[in-house]
Design a protein around this motif. Structure first.
Motif, mmCIF file in Angstrom:
data_model
loop_
_atom_site.group_PDB
_atom_site.id
_atom_site.type_symbol
_atom_site.label_atom_id
_atom_site.label_comp_id
_atom_site.label_asym_id
_atom_site.label_seq_id
_atom_site.Cartn_x
_atom_site.Cartn_y
_atom_site.Cartn_z
ATOM 1 N N GLN A 1 20.993 -24.696 21.746
ATOM 2 C CA GLN A 1 20.686 -25.048 23.128
ATOM 3 C C GLN A 1 21.859 -25.758 23.789
ATOM 4 O O GLN A 1 22.419 -26.707 23.237
ATOM 5 N N SER A 2 22.223 -25.281 24.985
ATOM 6 C CA SER A 2 23.200 -26.006 25.792
ATOM 7 C C SER A 2 22.466 -26.541 27.009
ATOM 8 O O SER A 2 21.315 -26.226 27.235
ATOM 9 N N ALA A 3 23.149 -27.331 27.804
ATOM 10 C CA ALA A 3 22.467 -28.002 28.908
ATOM 11 C C ALA A 3 22.205 -27.094 30.086
ATOM 12 O O ALA A 3 21.612 -27.511 31.062
ATOM 13 N N SER A 4 22.643 -25.842 30.020
ATOM 14 C CA SER A 4 22.515 -24.989 31.197
ATOM 15 C C SER A 4 21.137 -24.368 31.267
ATOM 16 O O SER A 4 20.624 -23.839 30.290
ATOM 17 N N ALA A 5 20.542 -24.424 32.463
ATOM 18 C CA ALA A 5 19.213 -23.827 32.632
ATOM 19 C C ALA A 5 19.278 -22.316 32.590
ATOM 20 O O ALA A 5 18.275 -21.660 32.350
ATOM 21 N N GLY A 6 20.471 -21.736 32.828
ATOM 22 C CA GLY A 6 20.589 -20.285 32.796
ATOM 23 C C GLY A 6 20.303 -19.719 31.424
ATOM 24 O O GLY A 6 20.022 -18.535 31.286
ATOM 25 N N THR A 7 20.363 -20.560 30.400
ATOM 26 C CA THR A 7 20.148 -20.043 29.057
ATOM 27 C C THR A 7 18.675 -19.850 28.739
ATOM 28 O O THR A 7 18.303 -19.619 27.599
ATOM 29 N N GLU A 8 17.810 -19.945 29.764
ATOM 30 C CA GLU A 8 16.430 -19.554 29.530
ATOM 31 C C GLU A 8 16.354 -18.061 29.265
ATOM 32 O O GLU A 8 15.452 -17.593 28.583
ATOM 33 N N HIS A 9 17.321 -17.302 29.796
ATOM 34 C CA HIS A 9 17.354 -15.869 29.540
ATOM 35 C C HIS A 9 17.901 -15.634 28.140
ATOM 36 O O HIS A 9 18.964 -16.106 27.801
ATOM 37 N N ALA A 10 17.178 -14.841 27.355
ATOM 38 C CA ALA A 10 17.592 -14.615 25.975
ATOM 39 C C ALA A 10 18.989 -14.011 25.918
ATOM 40 O O ALA A 10 19.733 -14.250 24.987
ATOM 41 N N ASP A 11 19.355 -13.226 26.914
ATOM 42 C CA ASP A 11 20.663 -12.589 26.910
ATOM 43 C C ASP A 11 21.789 -13.597 26.949
ATOM 44 O O ASP A 11 22.870 -13.352 26.435
ATOM 45 N N ARG A 12 21.583 -14.730 27.612
ATOM 46 C CA ARG A 12 22.687 -15.663 27.823
ATOM 47 C C ARG A 12 22.686 -16.770 26.797
ATOM 48 O O ARG A 12 23.533 -17.639 26.808
ATOM 49 N N ARG A 13 21.726 -16.762 25.919
ATOM 50 C CA ARG A 13 21.592 -17.856 24.972
ATOM 51 C C ARG A 13 22.420 -17.562 23.736
ATOM 52 O O ARG A 13 22.590 -16.410 23.342
ATOM 53 N N VAL A 14 22.905 -18.613 23.096
ATOM 54 C CA VAL A 14 23.542 -18.431 21.799
ATOM 55 C C VAL A 14 22.446 -18.575 20.753
ATOM 56 O O VAL A 14 21.912 -19.665 20.549
#
Lengths: 163, 476
Positions: free
Chosen positions: B299-312
């Motif tokens: 998890q990073s602090a960016s809310a955009g990582t709610e999308h599975a595509d953008r998450r590590v």
């Protein structure tokens, strides 16, 4: 009201009335909904075991002492403290909650005032961190003290990369 | 850097990006091909105009993006606020040799990131390197300023270290198939395949095999064939989807940054600096636990990582490999040790917590459907079992610099967070907990996703966790 730094602070006593007005409005809404529901059931022809108007009355009878008493209890329990490294909040009548926010993590502080609070000369300090789930709102801060309190807290955050 | 424009093919690829299929179909139906041509022309003109007016520039550690045909819009992103940089190459991008770059910043909704679509592949990669280098430099400048009395800016004059790449996780095709067969998309695909079969069966002539089965009534052999066919399609599509999403999965640690690339047709790359990792979530589903596998989410602090595509994230990982990977993602976390189970008093609370709502529902059902509704009370037995399972799923461990907490009855979810990354903490005591001398401690972290919640420990433990968090979050 100047208070020694580091001591536990309490809310402004007028906050009790703010809560009473709010909870009273909520209780009134519940009574109205129950009355409407009962009337709707009657109109629809479904059986309703209790006599007419008994259900809303029962709700109102329970609500009045709760709306009167509980804000007072909540006020007694509310404490906040500007400790050395953290802002600490203690509150809760049924569920007790103790929140600690290191100053270093504070992103910004909002001051909000609802119409009732404005009428009584109070405001709320909403402390925000980078986590959306941080729950740190100090109600019942006198308008004259709110800016000063915000300035004191923000001065302690320092200038670091907080995330 | 002088302001630059995006790749000239952007308007064309942009037209394909937006979902214009529905309006085009409507236009075709009502006005015919000429209206569709007019629509395409208008859209192409608008896209070209907005491409012409969109520029980006990287100056003095700030990324500036200006856009807008009529109303000018300028986005300024200080490089030291960058959480993650993602590079996406969908199939159409790969055919032409371009890529879309996306910069994630802390907080905010999905609209606060910066999207540059599209740039030439080499330009995108170079820009990514520059952004991360500017970010690293800004961070070291921070440190140099604060160490100025003794340091003399040593950090700035040290020779640039040679970037070392060490692999963290590599996933083979076999592991990806396993991930697909045991993953959460299984249920979604099940529903999808069932509805597809229904559609095909209702449309006679589409699939002759189904025709025969539906019209004449299948014999036992026919049923067996249908079941096998269904299973093949269902599991095959689950495995295929996993492969399409994660083929060539490679997670590397390069010079303090996590580099992730994956994807068969759409190639996705993400770079997340280790210093921006807020927490790591480990999920062990009931399908994967007996097979000895888990999945991870960084998890990073960016809310955009709610999308599975953008998450590590790591879709599947053998449990034996977990300590090594955790130590790479969160240096120092291996000092935590084994998870400590919750105190015995918490067992009662876990069972009560599950029984009460089930009993309430059963009471309502039995009153409404008396007397047959009394059967609903039988549900109390498995509910008590579930409550017991959720007690067994509780656990926590606190090391010198990290906190781990686990919850969950069937799906066991653990969260590991570096204490220094916590934003705030809370201790909650409900009336039942007060009687049992228990408390729940919640640690808030930045970004979307699960918060580490240590449920039902003794009050002293909860308060000591809070004190440790406060002591660790010092600021440099």
């Amino acid at each position: 009201m100047p208070q020694p730094a580091g001591a536990q602070r309490r809310l402004d006593p007028k906050q009790v009335n703010v809560w009473r007005v709010g909870w009273g409005a909520g209780a009134l809404a519940v009574v109205v909904v129950v009355a409407l529901g009962e009337a709707a059931l009657r109109v629809a022809g479904a059986g309703w075991p209790l006599p007419r108007g008994a259900a809303p009355l029962a709700v109102a009878l329970v609500a009045v002492p709760v709306v009167w008493r509980l804000p007072r209890l909540a006020f007694e329990r509310w404490r906040y403290e500007l400790a050395d490294t953290t802002l600490e909040l203690r509150r809760g009548v049924v569920v007790e909650t103790y929140t600690a926010i290191p100053y270093f993590r504070v992103q910004h502080i909002d001051i909000t005032r609802s119409p009732v609070e404005r009428a009584l000369g109070l405001s709320q300090l909403v402390v925000r961190t980078a986590a959306a789930s941080t729950d740190a709102t100090i109600p019942g801060v006198a308008v004259a003290d709110a800016d000063e309190l915000r300035r004191v807290i923000l001065a302690r955050t320092g200038r670091h990369d907080a995330v | 850097m002088a302001p630059r424009r995006l790749h000239p093919l952007s308007p064309a690829l942009d037209v394909l990006d937006r979902n214009l299929l529905a309006p085009a179909v409507v236009a075709l139906g009502s006005g015919g091909p000429r209206v569709v041509a007019g629509l395409v022309l208008v859209v192409a003109l608008v896209r070209t105009a907005s491409w012409w007016r969109r520029t980006y520039a990287l100056d003095a550690g700030v990324l500036r993006v200006t856009s807008g045909v009529v109303a000018r819009n300028e986005q300024l992103v200080p490089c030291d606020r960058i959480q993650q940089v993602n590079l996406v190459q969908k199939l159409r991008h790969r055919l032409v040799g371009v890529a879309a770059l996306r910069v994630e910043v802390a907080g905010g909704g999905p609209g606060t990131g910066v999207e540059l679509a599209v740039l030439a592949r080499g330009t995108a990669a170079a820009l990514r390197e520059e952004l991360l280098a500017a970010k690293a430099q800004a961070a070291s400048e921070h440190l140099a300023v604060h160490r100025a009395p003794d340091g003399d800016g040593d950090a700035a004059s040290a020779p640039a270290p040679v970037p070392t790449a060490s692999p963290v996780v590599r996933l083979s095709a076999r592991q990806l198939v396993l991930a697909g067969l045991t993953g959460p998309e299984l249920l979604v695909l099940f529903a999808f395949v069932i509805s597809a079969v229904q559609v095909l069966a209702d449309a006679p002539g589409l699939v002759p095999v189904l025709d025969g089965a539906v019209l004449d009534g299948p014999g036992p052999v026919g049923v067996a064939v249908l079941v096998v066919g269904f299973l093949a399609v269902w599991l095959g599509s689950a495995a295929g989807a996993a492969i399409a999403r994660d083929a060539g999965y490679a997670l590397d640690l390069v010079d303090g940054e996590l580099h992730l690339s994956r994807g068969l047709l759409d190639r996705k790359e993400a770079v997340l600096p280790l210093a921006r990792v807020q927490s790591v979530q480990i999920t062990a589903s009931p399908l994967r636990r007996p097979l000895g596998h888990v999945s991870l989410r960084v998890q990073s602090a960016s809310a955009g990582t709610e999308h599975a595509d953008r998450r590590v994230s790591v879709p599947i990982l053998p449990v034996d490999d977990l300590p090594r990977v955790l130590e790479l993602l969160l240096p120092g976390s291996s000092a935590i040790g084994a998870l400590v189970p919750a105190p015995a008093a918490a067992h009662r609370r876990a069972v009560v917590r599950t029984l009460v709502p089930v009993a309430a529902v059963a009471a309502v059902v039995s009153v409404v459907a008396f007397p047959s509704g009394l059967v609903a009370f039988l549900l109390l037995v498995p509910a008590a079992g579930f409550g017991s399972l959720s007690y067994r799923g509780l656990g926590h461990a606190v090391g010198r610099s990290h906190l781990a907490s686990r919850t969950g009855a069937l799906v066991r979810r653990s969260v590991v967070v570096p204490l220094a990354r916590a934003q705030s903490t809370r201790v909650r005591v409900s009336p039942l907990q007060r009687r049992l001398h228990l408390a729940t401690c919640v640690v808030d972290v930045a970004g979307p996703g699960r918060r580490p919640t240590v449920v039902d420990v003794t009050e002293d433990t909860a308060l000591s966790i809070t004190a440790q968090v406060v002591a660790a979050v010092g600021g440099r």
